[in-house]
Design a protein around this motif. Sequence first.
Motif, PDB file in Angstrom:
ATOM      1  N   PRO A 176       0.787  -1.130  -0.063  1.00  0.00           N
ATOM      2  CA  PRO A 176      -0.045  -0.051   0.065  1.00  0.00           C
ATOM      3  C   PRO A 176       0.837   1.196  -0.133  1.00  0.00           C
ATOM      4  O   PRO A 176       1.802   1.195   0.703  1.00  0.00           O
ATOM      5  N   ARG A 222      -8.638   1.249   5.326  1.00  0.00           N
ATOM      6  CA  ARG A 222      -7.358   0.713   5.819  1.00  0.00           C
ATOM      7  C   ARG A 222      -7.164   0.301   7.181  1.00  0.00           C
ATOM      8  O   ARG A 222      -6.929  -0.830   7.279  1.00  0.00           O
ATOM      9  N   GLU A 249      -6.963   1.201  -4.788  1.00  0.00           N
ATOM     10  CA  GLU A 249      -6.162   0.047  -5.119  1.00  0.00           C
ATOM     11  C   GLU A 249      -4.772   0.412  -4.784  1.00  0.00           C
ATOM     12  O   GLU A 249      -4.175  -0.822  -4.045  1.00  0.00           O
ATOM     13  N   ARG A 250      -4.398   1.515  -5.217  1.00  0.00           N
ATOM     14  CA  ARG A 250      -2.677   1.631  -4.754  1.00  0.00           C
ATOM     15  C   ARG A 250      -2.667   2.099  -3.186  1.00  0.00           C
ATOM     16  O   ARG A 250      -1.762   1.385  -2.678  1.00  0.00           O
ATOM     17  N   ARG A 251      -3.560   2.524  -2.826  1.00  0.00           N
ATOM     18  CA  ARG A 251      -3.458   2.962  -1.281  1.00  0.00           C
ATOM     19  C   ARG A 251      -3.745   1.839  -0.529  1.00  0.00           C
ATOM     20  O   ARG A 251      -3.323   1.938   0.713  1.00  0.00           O
ATOM     21  N   LEU A 252      -4.635   0.994  -0.711  1.00  0.00           N
ATOM     22  CA  LEU A 252      -5.037  -0.104   0.142  1.00  0.00           C
ATOM     23  C   LEU A 252      -4.149  -1.394  -0.292  1.00  0.00           C
ATOM     24  O   LEU A 252      -4.340  -2.152   0.593  1.00  0.00           O
ATOM     25  N   GLY A 253      -3.434  -1.158  -1.232  1.00  0.00           N
ATOM     26  CA  GLY A 253      -2.844  -2.684  -1.766  1.00  0.00           C
ATOM     27  C   GLY A 253      -3.285  -3.916  -1.953  1.00  0.00           C
ATOM     28  O   GLY A 253      -3.043  -4.839  -1.354  1.00  0.00           O
ATOM     29  N   GLN A 254      -4.612  -3.523  -2.096  1.00  0.00           N
ATOM     30  CA  GLN A 254      -5.549  -4.689  -2.651  1.00  0.00           C
ATOM     31  C   GLN A 254      -6.111  -4.461  -3.920  1.00  0.00           C
ATOM     32  O   GLN A 254      -6.497  -3.338  -4.456  1.00  0.00           O
TER      33      GLN A 254
END
Length: 708
Positions: A176, A222, A249-254
């Motif tokens: 993330p 998060r 997507e980028r910020r939650l790494g999901q």
Amino acid sequence: MQVAVPVPLPQLFDYLPPAGEAPPAVGSRVLVPFGRRRLVGLVVSQDPASLEGALKPIEDVLDQGLLTPELVELARWCARYYLFPPGELVNLLLPTALRRSQPFRPAAPEAWRLTAAGLQADLERAPRQAELREQLLGAPRSREQLLEQGFRPELIRRMHQSGLIEASEQQPELRPEPGPALNDEQREAVVRLLAARRRFAAFVLAGVTGSGKTEVYLRAARALMGRRGQVLVIVPEIGLTPQLVRRFERRLGQRAWTYHSDLSEGERLACWQAARSGRARLIIGTRSAVFLPLKQAALIVVDEEHDSSLKQQDGARYHGRDVAVLRAQREQVPIVLGSATPALESLNNIDQGRYRLLRLRRRAGQAQEPRWRVLDQRGQTGPLSDALLGLIRKHLMAGGQVLLYRNRRGFAPVLMCKACGWSAECTRCSAHLTWHQVGERLQCHHCGAVQRPPRRCPECGDPGLVPLGAGTERLEALLNEQFPDTPVHRVDRDRLTGKHDFETLLETVRDGRPCILVGTQMLAKGHHLPGVTLAAVLDVDQGLFSADFRAPERLGQAIYQVAGRAGRADREGEFVLQTHHPEHLLLELLGRGDYLLFARQLLEERRAAALPPASGLALLRAESQQTEPARRFLRRAADILQGSGLNVSGPVPAIMTRRAGFWRYQLWVQSAERARLANVMAGQLSQLQALPEARRVRWHADMDPLDF
Ligand code: ADP
Ligand code: ZN
Ligand code: ZN
């Protein structure tokens, strides 16, 4: 047992359990005989609806307990409250692929990892397999990543069959990305959200575009999603939000799973399954996503919660935002409703103590509030006043970008004969035809009818037909004339037809070079356009004098959404309204620059007039090709509903009285208590259905209607 069957009848149907078997659980997908057909239905209750009659048995249980009883119960509640046929439950709860009688097959695994055998296998003679193994040393990889690297699906399947690789439940971890340090208001909002962890609480997050609402969703998501929790984000239109999807997507790494009507059947099924199994940790979808099965919900977000496209306009007429709140309540998770311009419904719920208000008053980062101006258009000839043209020039010269909002596509809303005053109207609707110069056509924006323009006036034969007023197409032409050296981008459904056109345009605009954007509602929806320093709304007058009691609210929302586009970190923005009624009270109120103040005033007026959200309102709509059948049915319906103590007025003509050849009338049914209104209405529907007059018209009921 009661089964929801996808037919447009206002009831559930009774079946016996399959011969010699125990009754299937609520939420099971079953195959039932229906007339001469066999249909896929959902078990909604194990109780019999009635004891009479020779019932047929369920033919086959396709999936035992596919859905939880809680989710089925929620959808059932919606059918009753929103007055739609319970058969719609099948459509709401099952993706298309599961509405057919095939058994449900779990989706292909999303990620792969090496097995012990795979690690040791001698792959000297299989170089591609060795390369794939190379990729999986260390960490699992998603199927997508492997395909992207050129590994073929057959290769993956072969290695799986020979036991070298296996499905990995674990998604490959993305790292993330960190976000900016929150400001005080954002921090407080996040803290209050996190305090509601694992229980229900509804928050309205009010803050202008760019005030950092999304940042608040991200932080809360998060923290709340933990190791297994799922975050559901509901947006009005997914086509307009690919940036938002990537940011989450980028910020939650999901991986973000999306759910909306532009997906293929297979993609929708895959998302539905991933949501149900808990594999999808982050789901971003349109209103229908509110009925996705979730293994372990952690947070629900509704972005742009004031947007009327969250309400479905046909079939199951539910409001995605309001159902999301109920869903959060049943899942015992917090929900955030975010908007720069919250709906009066939400503000009313705050006043009633049901929702809590979180405010972001400042713009995040450094951006400043724009300065407001009202430009008097009286005495001006063109659609763009001289003062506005001057302002546009000034901002372009200073290196800014300009955004002009006009909610009308086409070249001109009216084509008129100068000699006799005839104007082109749709033969099937009570509406003018819009003149589109591109493609030289007259088009009805209500029924879609298209025709060639007449060369001469059909009434008097005069050739002098002139376009009256200006749509986006005409504005584009005018602006090109006035500013030949500046790119002018038109943003409307005629120009941007491809899936990615809008996104591509936004990317172009974000390079920051001076340009003019002129467009419809598409422009008013929360896109981040950091280079815009001047924003203008060109047609406020329509909204000032509409017959729709929601018009002032919608106008105010559009205006604040557009105003929110102007201004950036290094330069003060300007916001302009063009009007023939600069003294109008609404404009005065709007001009104070505080949406909540404006909205509170409207709310007071609604309360004084006993209009929603201060009272419950349902519409009974009917239409027929002659006027009389629709009115006759509604008069009979009025007697019945009045008899059960509801406050009924009408039949009155709809604002658009005729559409696509049908005359449209409606009955306003009100009660101070929404729950009572819904209850009585639901109880009377079958009686209305049984009226002989009902057979000659198209009709439906609409609870909490948004259109009149
Ligand atoms: P909104 O959702 O209200 O429109 P965003 O969350 O998208 O606002 O924020 C607008 C811009 O400001 C984004 O580029 C975002 O990265 C940035 N931003 C948000 N919060 C902060 C902050 N606390 N400090 C610096 N920049 C921020
Ligand atoms: Zn004429
Ligand atoms: Zn029409």
